[in-house]
Design an enzyme around this catalytic site. Structure first.
Site, PDB file in Angstrom:
ATOM      1  N   ASP A  37       0.924  -1.236   0.085  1.00 54.88           N
ATOM      2  CA  ASP A  37       0.006   0.014   0.127  1.00 54.88           C
ATOM      3  C   ASP A  37       0.946   1.433  -0.131  1.00 54.88           C
ATOM      4  O   ASP A  37       2.088   1.087   0.375  1.00 54.88           O
ATOM      5  CB  ASP A  37      -0.862   0.038   1.191  1.00 54.88           C
ATOM      6  CG  ASP A  37      -1.731   1.306   1.440  1.00 54.88           C
ATOM      7  OD1 ASP A  37      -2.454   1.509   0.659  1.00 54.88           O
ATOM      8  OD2 ASP A  37      -1.483   2.257   2.505  1.00 54.88           O
ATOM      9  N   ASP A  68      -1.263  -0.934   6.012  1.00 55.97           N
ATOM     10  CA  ASP A  68      -1.642  -0.400   7.511  1.00 55.97           C
ATOM     11  C   ASP A  68      -2.980  -0.052   7.785  1.00 55.97           C
ATOM     12  O   ASP A  68      -3.355   0.432   9.030  1.00 55.97           O
ATOM     13  CB  ASP A  68      -0.715   0.867   7.648  1.00 55.97           C
ATOM     14  CG  ASP A  68      -0.998   2.129   7.077  1.00 55.97           C
ATOM     15  OD1 ASP A  68      -1.309   2.103   5.963  1.00 55.97           O
ATOM     16  OD2 ASP A  68      -1.203   3.266   7.469  1.00 55.97           O
ATOM     17  N   ASP A 128      -7.128  -1.453   3.812  1.00 54.27           N
ATOM     18  CA  ASP A 128      -6.079  -2.376   3.087  1.00 54.27           C
ATOM     19  C   ASP A 128      -6.441  -3.765   3.577  1.00 54.27           C
ATOM     20  O   ASP A 128      -6.040  -5.103   3.374  1.00 54.27           O
ATOM     21  CB  ASP A 128      -4.770  -2.238   3.555  1.00 54.27           C
ATOM     22  CG  ASP A 128      -4.054  -0.906   3.210  1.00 54.27           C
ATOM     23  OD1 ASP A 128      -4.562  -0.490   2.031  1.00 54.27           O
ATOM     24  OD2 ASP A 128      -3.462  -0.205   3.805  1.00 54.27           O
TER      25      ASP A 128
END
Length: 671
Positions: free
Chosen positions: A349, A568, A572
């Site tokens: 990410d 995080d 996600d």
């Protein structure tokens, strides 16, 4: 005297806690003292000592020697015999423990007391080594459980009260004395000290903390007193989540171990069947004597038992998990360590993973007639009432420049665009830059009404210049907000998330290992491509919603193979679950991401990802080495028993020696 000695006492307590706190540089070599304190190891060594004494007294005191052998059998074999009988009674199944005990008793039955005792001793020794590997891993992973604070000093109405950790609530103010454990996640309200947080992040050096810095439950305060404002309850703290992860890690076993456990039961039945066939069949078919048949059957029972094969996996996986824990990487189970070794793609990410997740103001562009400080102060006064990350970045910039924020009135959110409010009778608006397109269209329309209107043409030119500046800033990967005063465009504020210092090095290490690196982000393609250039990421997928990230992870798995997803945020979580292995960020990650993740990077140092993939691959190679070695030894000893008459002592040493060797080979990964 008490007042003088008290700080010294606290300092000693602090030093003791710091020395006990697990860190990346502690415990890398096997602790032989701890090994000797293991009860199974003591039983094994006691059995071996009794065996030597019995062997030495046998020529002179035959009866005493046999009695000593019996005691040696009991001391070394009691635990294994108990485990084998429990498996037989409860699960109605055979395991390797019962095979070894049966072989040793069979050896004693035909007068080979020393060989049976040697079998018990070496078998107990290999079992003790495996137990040590398990305990060592659990200790490295869960030693922080011993650091779990029980009480805290809460300040209420000017009084300090000792309360249970479970009673703490966000907003409580605590006093943490020198050498004490931080009782809850929080922010330093007053005071300064150094904190040893290696139990949480794996950092080897203490970290200085001052007012405004975050602290974590379970870490050790140094030499200064701290007043800490609680931000999370005990259950929601990072420490509490780690404890839950540890419990999950200790309960789960890898798939290969599950297969080996099933195989062990089937194989044990085959070994027992062949043993009985040798005892009963060979005297009839091959004209062997009963003693000869029984002896060969006992040798076969020893050498064919899958001790080394069974011990080929778990000591290796546990050692790899242990060494990873010391570097700040916690796995929720051995299966995830196995899957980590197969990683072919690492999908990051962007925000909060490759970047710090905290945007900062990079550019403030103003019209010629507008004062920069006035514009920033007015915008910050309005944004101070918003919790949006971009709003906080503007307020932080104003604070850095020591700009006093005035009172903003009539502040309201403009749905889908931004926010506006009144400061000193001027209506300020801050929002998306798409407002410039509508402004430019209006000015063009006004200019066309009267071709001689140079003022209108000038506005068109200014709007065009604003557009060029905005395009340039966005081309640099920055998020741009337009600032308007009483409906007139007067400035642009550009912000950008900062790249993690170790991001480029992390990507380079992964690609050097042959692992492909991808970036999955909901951000715009232009911003994502800038971050990709700075970090060296080759595959970029932008403008993704959470469900799009899941589809992209599935596509990467289909095209390249197993995927490690690192993220995080709450958004996600679906992608973390869809990946072969999901890894959450321990310090900056959301609670949802940590819950879903299979592993957690406690120190947020993404450069460690390449190391842990390498460690997982080393573990996989070690397991394969162990299994090939164990199978080779078993087959060689079985063939030798029936073709070359292998002596029982040689069979014992060869079989149990191979078991010890594969366990020691697995323990190498503790380093």
């Amino acid at each position: 005297m008490h007042a003088i000695h008290q700080p010294l006492h606290r300092q000693k307590q602090a030093e003791q806690r710091l020395s006990q706190t697990p860190g990346p540089n502690r415990g890398r070599k096997p602790d032989f003292r701890a090994m000797l304190q293991n009860k199974e190891m003591q039983s094994a060594l006691g059995s071996g000592l009794l065996m030597l004494i019995a062997w030495g007294t046998a020529p002179y005191f035959g009866t005493l020697s046999i009695m000593l052998y019996i005691v040696a059998y009991a001391v070394g074999g009691w635990t294994k015999a108990k485990e084998g009988i429990e498996t037989l009674v409860k699960d109605r199944d055979l395991d390797v423990n019962l095979l070894m005990i049966a072989a040793s008793l069979g050896a004693a039955a035909i007068g080979y007391w020393n060989e049976g005792a040697m079998l018990i001793f070496i078998f107990a020794l290999s079992g003790a080594l495996e137990s040590y590997a398990t305990e060592r891993s659990h200790k490295d992973i869960s030693s922080l459980l011993a650091l779990k604070p029980e009480t805290a000093l809460r300040i209420e109405d000017g009084q300090m009260n000792l309360v249970a950790i479970d009673d703490l609530q966000p907003g409580d103010l605590l006093l943490v004395k020198p050498g004490e454990l931080i009782p809850a996640d929080g922010v330093v309200y007053r005071g300064s000290s150094f904190i040893n947080q290696s139990s949480i992040t794996g950092e080897s050096l203490p970290v200085d903390k001052v007012a405004g810095d975050e602290v974590y439950a379970g870490t050790v305060n140094g030499e200064g007193a701290l007043y800490v404002e609680v931000t999370k309850s005990a259950e929601g703290s990072l420490f509490g989540k780690i404890i839950k992860m540890v419990e999950e890690a200790q309960a789960e076993v890898p798939d290969s171990q599950r297969f080996m456990e099933r195989f062990e039961g089937i194989y044990a039945h085959i070994v027992v069947g062949v043993t009985l066939l040798v005892i009963a069949g060979t005297p009839l078919l091959l004209a062997w004597t009963w003693n000869e048949a029984f002896y060969k059957a006992m040798v076969f029972l020893v050498v064919a038992s899958p001790c080394a094969l069974v011990s080929s996996i778990m000591p290796v996986i546990l050692s790899a998990m242990s060494s990873s824990a010391r570097r700040g990487i916690l796995f929720k189970g051995g299966a995830h360590m196995e899957n980590m070794a197969r990683t072919r793609v690492v999908a990051f990410d962007k925000t909060g993973t490759l970047t710090m997740g905290t945007p900062q103001v990079t550019d403030i562009i103003t019209a010629e007639h507008v004062d920069r400080v006035k514009l920033l102060g007015a915008v910050a006064a309005i944004e101070n009432l918003s919790m949006h990350p971009l709003a906080r970045a503007i307020v932080d910039q104003a604070n850095k420049e020591n700009i006093t924020l005035q009172e903003a009135e009539h502040v309201q959110a403009l749905t889908g665009w931004g926010i506006e409010g009144t400061v000193n009778d001027v209506v300020w608006s801050i929002g998306k830059t798409n407002v410039m397109e509508s402004l430019q269209s209006e000015k063009i329309k006004d200019a066309n009404v009267d071709d001689s209107d140079e003022h209108g043409a000038n506005h068109v030119k200014i709007s065009s210049e604003w557009g060029d500046v905005c395009s340039r800033l966005e081309g640099e990967g920055k998020t741009v907000s337009a600032v308007m005063a009483d409906g007139e465009l007067v400035g642009l504020i550009a912000m950008r998330d900062t790249v993690r210092p170790q991001a480029a090095a992390a990507v380079k290490k992964l690609e050097a290992m042959g692992v492909k690196v991808a970036m999955l982000t909901g951000d715009r393609a232009r911003s994502a491509s800038v971050i990709a250039r700075e970090t060296g990421v080759s595959m970029v997928y932008a403008d993704l919603l959470p469900e799009d990230k899941v589809k992209q992870v599935q596509a990467l798995r289909k095209q390249y193979g197993p995927v490690l997803m690192v993220g995080d945020g709450v958004n996600d979580a679906p992608a973390l679950a869809a990946a072969t292995v999901g890894m959450g960020m321990g310090l900056s990650g959301s609670g949802t991401a940590l819950e879903v993740a299979d592993a957690v990077l406690m120190n947020d140092n993404i450069e460690e990802i390449a190391w842990v993939i390498g460690q997982a691959r080393r573990a996989q190679r070690t397991v394969k080495q162990n299994m090939c070695f164990a199978i080779t030894v078993i087959l060689a000893l079985i063939a030798g028993n029936f073709l070359q008459d292998v002596a029982l002592p040689l069979g014992v040493v060869g079989h149990e020696g191979s078991t010890i060797l594969v366990i020691l080979n697995g323990l190498r990964l503790l380093r």
